[in-house]
Design a protein around this motif. Structure first.
Motif, PDB file in Angstrom:
ATOM      1  N   SER A 170      -8.348  26.045   3.930  1.00 20.73           N
ATOM      2  CA  SER A 170      -8.445  27.824   3.721  1.00 20.73           C
ATOM      3  C   SER A 170      -8.025  28.671   4.628  1.00 20.73           C
ATOM      4  O   SER A 170      -7.415  29.955   4.664  1.00 20.73           O
ATOM      5  N   ALA A 172     -10.266  30.350   6.029  1.00 21.48           N
ATOM      6  CA  ALA A 172     -10.689  31.955   6.124  1.00 21.48           C
ATOM      7  C   ALA A 172     -11.561  31.579   7.059  1.00 21.48           C
ATOM      8  O   ALA A 172     -12.847  30.673   6.978  1.00 21.48           O
ATOM      9  N   GLU A 178      -9.203  36.297   3.749  1.00 14.50           N
ATOM     10  CA  GLU A 178      -8.834  35.454   4.293  1.00 14.50           C
ATOM     11  C   GLU A 178      -8.703  35.289   6.062  1.00 14.50           C
ATOM     12  O   GLU A 178      -8.559  36.036   6.937  1.00 14.50           O
ATOM     13  N   ARG A 182      -2.626  32.121  10.774  1.00 15.98           N
ATOM     14  CA  ARG A 182      -2.603  31.416   9.507  1.00 15.98           C
ATOM     15  C   ARG A 182      -1.842  31.086  10.365  1.00 15.98           C
ATOM     16  O   ARG A 182      -0.342  30.966  10.728  1.00 15.98           O
TER      17      ARG A 182
END
Length: 491
Positions: A170, A172, A178, A182
């Motif tokens: 995830s 996170a 979040e 990424r």
């Protein structure tokens, strides 16, 4: 019995029987070549007529119950077209007058062109996550004992896990939101080190608090303890800049892609502590930097004249110790080549051209606001600014204040930044020549979610890359025109 005679032989006999002394040219009495040509031409004409008669012979058409002939194609008049793979692309012909040359059974077919899609960039597509079926826990039997204590095996924290292992999940941070960094592929881009990823995550995901001492632009990262008990150290603080300085994030990624590795990690960040939630650049605070003067913000005192003199002496190149009269500093000669290339691509003038003498500045530029523009007559005495080293590594520079300018036109580029530079780093020039700069910038900038969205997504990022690519072409032309050398500078 004789077989069927060919038309050519029959024509030859007829012509041979009727040829006489009055037709010497036609019969080829004196010119056998003319007779042969006439025969071949006549035979070809007869054969062509035979083919036309065979092709033009009409086939019988099927008739309906009323005795009317149906049109060719096997479809009755007025019947709809059969559905098939061309459904939706086949249209009936428009009705024409009686004098129209086109038949009524003509079908117009329009092929749909494929829509062009943007190039797929590796690592920018979120992978599909499959839900794994939950394993049924064994039920305690009559003679079993279930312990609630965790297993004694070692557990690795997220900070010590590999970059690919963390980002495939995830991603996170603590708190369930979040992550601002990424990475959807198995690993981070090769030009970003493991320390770069860790520091970027600390800047993007760490909790923020004001640093002690009343310095509003300095923020504590991962503030779990009271602010009064915290001090800025490695990976502990971030330097907050204005929203207009977001180009520092672009500069960080460009520096890593070119293989220079001279900037500090920077990310885009939103927070209630930062400019009313607007995206701002948050740059890592490095406590190992040498102290700088308040006037030039440099750890080395240099003017334009002494800088040009040191370039001619090639200080510390090939391990050569400079002489005292050369006016060299502790900075290696190759560092100036990297700085000039980097500043030219981003058109950063606040280091080597603080008075804006190499281009036409705007009213909002710092040199115009500070009244430094008219002081271009004696440029040798102009001091360089933002020349920073590390305490433990005085041979190499650290690039700070890397605000770039993407709106500078091609006829107003600052070529003074390249003055005196005779060598350029091979790692950076090879990237500019490889035609992969755009792909790498897209893949690298996509990691920073806040910065990517603040520039309008891929469409806005592409416009910035267009400017850098055009300046790269101009720089390569400059290198070839001036005969500058391209050397490996990874000492």
């Amino acid at each position: 019995m004789t077989g069927p005679r060919s038309p050519g032989r029959l024509l030859t006999r007829l012509l041979g029987a009727r040829c006489g002394p009055r037709l010497p040219k036609l019969c080829g009495g004196r010119r056998p070549g003319a007779r042969r040509t006439l025969l071949l031409g006549t035979a070809c004409a007869i054969y062509l007529g035979f083919l036309v008669s065979q092709v033009g012979r009409a086939a019988p058409r099927p008739r309906d119950a009323a005795g009317r002939a149906q049109p060719r194609g096997g479809r009755a008049a007025g019947a709809p077209l059969a559905e098939g793979p061309w459904a939706g692309t086949v249209g009936a012909p428009e009705p024409r007058g009686a004098g129209s040359a086109l038949p009524l059974n003509v079908v117009y077919i329009t092929l749909r062109s494929r829509r062009s899609k943007p190039a797929h960039i590796r690592g920018t597509v979120r992978p599909k996550r499959r839900k794994k079926p939950a394993l049924a826990s064994p039920r305690p039997g009559p003679g079993r004992h279930v312990s609630a204590a965790p297993s004694p095996g070692p557990r690795r924290s997220a900070a010590h896990a590999p970059a690919g292992a963390r980002t495939r999940g995830s991603g996170a941070p603590a708190g369930g939101r979040e992550s601002g960094i990424r990475i959807y592929s198995e690993s981070a881009p090769s030009w970003l080190s493991r320390d770069d990823i860790l520091r970027m995550r600390a800047l993007a995901d760490g909790a923020l608090a004001r640093a002690p001492g009343g310095r509003a632009h300095l923020l504590l990262l991962g503030a779990g303890a009271p602010g009064s008990a915290r001090r800025c150290g490695p990976r502990a603080c971030g330097l907050l800049r204005r929203p207009l300085d977001l180009s520092e994030v672009f500069a960080f990624h460009l520096d890593r892609i070119l293989g220079l590795n001279r900037t500090l990690p920077a990310v885009g960040r939103r927070s209630e502590l930062i400019q009313d939630g607007r995206p701002c650049p948050l740059i890592l605070w490095d406590s190992s930097l040498s102290p700088a003067s308040n006037e030039t913000h440099s750890s080395v005192k240099l003017t334009w004249g002494t800088y040009q003199q040191s370039l001619k002496q090639k200080c510390w190149q090939n391990g050569r110790v400079p002489k005292p009269e050369w006016g060299c500093t502790e900075i290696h000669h190759h560092e100036w080549s990297k700085l000039a290339l980097f500043d030219f691509l981003l058109q950063i003038y606040n280091r080597l051209d603080t008075n804006c003498c190499g281009f036409r500045p705007r009213k909002e530029d710092a040199c115009v606001q500070n009244g430094l523009r008219p002081k271009c007559d004696d440029q040798d005495s102009v001091a360089l600014a933002h020349i920073i080293q590390r305490k433990h590594d005085p041979r190499h520079l650290v690039f700070i204040d890397n605000k770039g300018f993407f709106d500078r036109s091609e006829d107003n580029l600052n070529f003074k930044l390249l003055e005196g530079i005779k060598e350029f780093p091979e790692s950076a020039v090879s990237v500019l020549k490889s035609q992969h700069l755009r792909q790498k910038l897209l893949q690298s900038l996509f990691l920073d979610k806040v910065y990517w969205e603040s520039q309008g997504g891929r469409q806005g990022i592409e416009k910035l890359i267009d400017v850098i690519e055009q300046r790269a072409k101009i720089l390569l032309t400059y290198i070839n025109a001036h005969g500058a050398k391209v050397l490996p500078m990874n000492e």
